[in-house]
Design an enzyme around this catalytic site. Structure first.
Site, PDB file in Angstrom:
ATOM      1  N   HIS A  79     -52.351 -63.151 -13.356  1.00  0.00           N
ATOM      2  CA  HIS A  79     -53.514 -62.629 -14.087  1.00  0.00           C
ATOM      3  C   HIS A  79     -53.146 -61.426 -14.937  1.00  0.00           C
ATOM      4  O   HIS A  79     -52.266 -60.639 -14.584  1.00  0.00           O
ATOM      5  CB  HIS A  79     -54.676 -62.311 -13.142  1.00  0.00           C
ATOM      6  CG  HIS A  79     -54.416 -61.263 -12.104  1.00  0.00           C
ATOM      7  ND1 HIS A  79     -54.622 -59.920 -12.328  1.00  0.00           N
ATOM      8  CD2 HIS A  79     -53.986 -61.356 -10.814  1.00  0.00           C
ATOM      9  CE1 HIS A  79     -54.343 -59.234 -11.229  1.00  0.00           C
ATOM     10  NE2 HIS A  79     -53.947 -60.080 -10.295  1.00  0.00           N
ATOM     11  N   ASP A  81     -55.298 -58.952 -16.031  1.00  0.00           N
ATOM     12  CA  ASP A  81     -56.045 -57.703 -15.843  1.00  0.00           C
ATOM     13  C   ASP A  81     -55.457 -56.863 -14.722  1.00  0.00           C
ATOM     14  O   ASP A  81     -54.766 -57.370 -13.838  1.00  0.00           O
ATOM     15  CB  ASP A  81     -57.526 -57.978 -15.579  1.00  0.00           C
ATOM     16  CG  ASP A  81     -57.784 -58.702 -14.260  1.00  0.00           C
ATOM     17  OD1 ASP A  81     -57.038 -59.658 -13.969  1.00  0.00           O
ATOM     18  OD2 ASP A  81     -58.720 -58.330 -13.535  1.00  0.00           O
ATOM     19  N   ASP A 142     -49.308 -55.523 -10.277  1.00  0.00           N
ATOM     20  CA  ASP A 142     -50.367 -56.469  -9.926  1.00  0.00           C
ATOM     21  C   ASP A 142     -51.238 -56.648 -11.166  1.00  0.00           C
ATOM     22  O   ASP A 142     -52.144 -55.893 -11.404  1.00  0.00           O
ATOM     23  CB  ASP A 142     -51.175 -55.913  -8.745  1.00  0.00           C
ATOM     24  CG  ASP A 142     -52.296 -56.828  -8.306  1.00  0.00           C
ATOM     25  OD1 ASP A 142     -52.344 -57.975  -8.768  1.00  0.00           O
ATOM     26  OD2 ASP A 142     -53.143 -56.379  -7.508  1.00  0.00           O
ATOM     27  N   GLU A 176     -59.234 -61.355 -12.791  1.00  0.00           N
ATOM     28  CA  GLU A 176     -59.016 -61.681 -11.378  1.00  0.00           C
ATOM     29  C   GLU A 176     -59.452 -60.541 -10.478  1.00  0.00           C
ATOM     30  O   GLU A 176     -60.007 -60.769  -9.399  1.00  0.00           O
ATOM     31  CB  GLU A 176     -57.531 -61.999 -11.142  1.00  0.00           C
ATOM     32  CG  GLU A 176     -57.211 -62.541  -9.751  1.00  0.00           C
ATOM     33  CD  GLU A 176     -56.818 -61.472  -8.717  1.00  0.00           C
ATOM     34  OE1 GLU A 176     -56.589 -61.839  -7.556  1.00  0.00           O
ATOM     35  OE2 GLU A 176     -56.749 -60.267  -9.082  1.00  0.00           O
ATOM     36  N   GLU A 177     -59.221 -59.320 -10.926  1.00  0.00           N
ATOM     37  CA  GLU A 177     -59.488 -58.156 -10.078  1.00  0.00           C
ATOM     38  C   GLU A 177     -60.978 -57.945  -9.812  1.00  0.00           C
ATOM     39  O   GLU A 177     -61.342 -57.244  -8.871  1.00  0.00           O
ATOM     40  CB  GLU A 177     -58.884 -56.893 -10.705  1.00  0.00           C
ATOM     41  CG  GLU A 177     -57.359 -56.883 -10.769  1.00  0.00           C
ATOM     42  CD  GLU A 177     -56.688 -56.719  -9.410  1.00  0.00           C
ATOM     43  OE1 GLU A 177     -57.414 -56.556  -8.408  1.00  0.00           O
ATOM     44  OE2 GLU A 177     -55.453 -56.760  -9.352  1.00  0.00           O
ATOM     45  N   ASP A 199     -48.523 -63.618  -7.293  1.00  0.00           N
ATOM     46  CA  ASP A 199     -49.421 -62.466  -7.221  1.00  0.00           C
ATOM     47  C   ASP A 199     -49.305 -61.749  -5.876  1.00  0.00           C
ATOM     48  O   ASP A 199     -50.209 -61.025  -5.472  1.00  0.00           O
ATOM     49  CB  ASP A 199     -50.867 -62.949  -7.454  1.00  0.00           C
ATOM     50  CG  ASP A 199     -51.851 -61.814  -7.702  1.00  0.00           C
ATOM     51  OD1 ASP A 199     -51.403 -60.696  -8.022  1.00  0.00           O
ATOM     52  OD2 ASP A 199     -53.067 -62.049  -7.579  1.00  0.00           O
ATOM     53  N   HIS A 381     -52.500 -50.908  -7.073  1.00  0.00           N
ATOM     54  CA  HIS A 381     -53.810 -50.314  -7.396  1.00  0.00           C
ATOM     55  C   HIS A 381     -53.832 -48.793  -7.369  1.00  0.00           C
ATOM     56  O   HIS A 381     -54.911 -48.208  -7.285  1.00  0.00           O
ATOM     57  CB  HIS A 381     -54.931 -50.838  -6.480  1.00  0.00           C
ATOM     58  CG  HIS A 381     -55.211 -52.298  -6.607  1.00  0.00           C
ATOM     59  ND1 HIS A 381     -56.359 -52.884  -6.099  1.00  0.00           N
ATOM     60  CD2 HIS A 381     -54.512 -53.300  -7.180  1.00  0.00           C
ATOM     61  CE1 HIS A 381     -56.334 -54.183  -6.352  1.00  0.00           C
ATOM     62  NE2 HIS A 381     -55.218 -54.461  -7.005  1.00  0.00           N
TER      63      HIS A 381
END
Length: 410
Positions: A79, A81, A142, A176-177, A199, A381
């Protein structure tokens, strides 16, 4: 290969692609389209076929089969994002060659240090080339590491036609997030029998179990009156919110759970006397326990509704995704092939449940069974996020080996 991966990855992370849950468009932010268009150009430049981006920001491309065997079409997804938890704007990646095992000063001015004392797993990367943040943003491994690894693997297969493989489909997805990754994903157009999200985290991760997930948004309406004349009149919504939270099991929160244990997580609370809003997520691997958790939330709300009035406390709860194990176990050979691919490369597979979700959680229920494999990243994150380039190379090799194994076993 290391230099290629570094070049790709550091280019991708500099594009701000943080998603935004408050926006209804797909993708939710323009930066995701910017990166998506860049990826289409790159896919075309390395020789991928049918590379295109649709109006919703989904990038797809094809590597045609080069074997006469009838091999199932497989897919690899990542992904574009990055998470909403921490800023992804102006990412300034730092490259640490041959890491010495000591503290890494990410930002001297802000006194931000990535230390093995705080993150013991860091010690295991001594001698590796690491990419870190500068202490002011997340890194975006990520899932831009997954994008770089898939792109590099496809480039490698194109440059090495002696490696036989079936048709491979690639997709890079938005949002996705914020849980919307597959919402507008065209499984029929993607046209793969199976897929893998790239991922995961550290080396060897292989996952085909995810949480069952729900979100609960609760609005509490109070009654604000001047505190000097409030007796018998004021209803403090913030205090009712505190009471609601106390009705949930205190030890069943993310900070107290691990492995197969589920939880209730208070993501945010905003309010005052007049109105308070709470946003929870509910997670459990077991379907029955998942239903029980949702019932516990409903009962807590109902108890307060009985005390303060039906219209004062409003619950909006909905399921987000389900444990993909149920859809992957009938085709467990796709997990076994990934496991075999890792073992062939001397990598120990670490099969464990994902304490979260991936696009694969939803895609598996849309008819595309999709387990998850590692990227090599750590501490996603946040400002302490980092990734081993050495393990990114290994992720590329695993993607190539999976393609080889599907052809060999056809």
């Amino acid at each position: 290969m290391k230099e290629e991966i570094i070049e790709r990855f550091t280019t991708y992370v500099k594009v701000d692609t943080q998603s935004d849950e408050s926006v209804d468009t797909c993708p939710s932010t323009p930066g995701q389209l910017t990166l998506g268009n860049m990826l289409v150009d790159e896919l075309k430049s390395i020789g991928m076929q049918d590379a295109a981006i649709d109006e919703n920001g989904y990038v797809m491309a094809t590597l045609p089969s080069n074997t006469e065997k009838d091999v199932p079409t497989i897919g690899f997804l990542a992904h574009v994002d990055t998470a909403t938890d921490f800023t992804g704007k102006n990412v300034n990646p730092q490259i640490i060659e041959s890491y010495d095992g000591k503290d890494i000063v990410l930002n001297e001015q802000l006194q931000v240090t990535l230390s093995p004392d705080q993150f013991p797993e860091l010690s295991g990367y001594k001698g590796h080339t690491l990419i870190t943040t500068d202490g002011t943003t997340l890194l975006g491994a990520d899932n831009k590491a997954g994008i770089a690894e898939i792109m590099t693997a496809m480039d490698y297969l194109i440059k090495h036609p002696e490696i036989k493989h079936g048709t491979i489909r690639v997709a890079f997805t938005p949002d996705e997030e914020i849980g919307r990754g597959p919402h507008k994903f065209d499984v029929k157009r993607f046209n793969a029998s199976f897929a893998y999200t790239v991922d995961g985290g550290p080396l060897g991760e292989l996952e085909y179990e995810s949480f069952n997930a729900a979100a609960a948004k609760i609005t509490i309406k109070g009654n604000n009156v001047h505190p000097g004349t409030a007796k018998g009149k004021m209803i403090n919504s913030a205090k009712i919110a505190m009471k609601l939270n106390s009705l949930l099991p205190a030890d069943e929160a993310p900070e107290y759970t691990e492995g197969y244990e589920g939880f209730y997580h208070l993501l945010s609370i905003q309010g005052d006397v007049e109105e308070t809003k709470l946003h929870y997520i509910i997670r459990d691997f077991d379907k029955e326990n998942f239903q029980n958790r949702k019932e516990t939330m409903k009962r807590a709300v109902e108890e307060l509704q009985n005390e303060y009035g039906q219209d004062r406390i409003l619950l909006d709860m909905n399921d987000q995704y389900y444990n993909m194990r149920e859809k992957i176990e009938p085709v467990i050979e796709i997990v076994n092939i990934a496991k075999q691919a890792m073992e062939n490369l001397g990598i120990e597979p670490k099969i464990s449940p994902i304490r979260g979700g991936t696009d694969g959680s939803q895609l598996s229920y849309m008819g595309l069974p999709t387990p998850n494999i590692f990227t090599g990243g750590e501490n996603f994150h946040g400002k302490f996020e980092y990734i081993s380039v050495d393990n990114m190379v290994k992720a590329v090799n695993v993607i190539v080996e999976i393609a080889k194994q599907f052809e060999a076993q056809a």
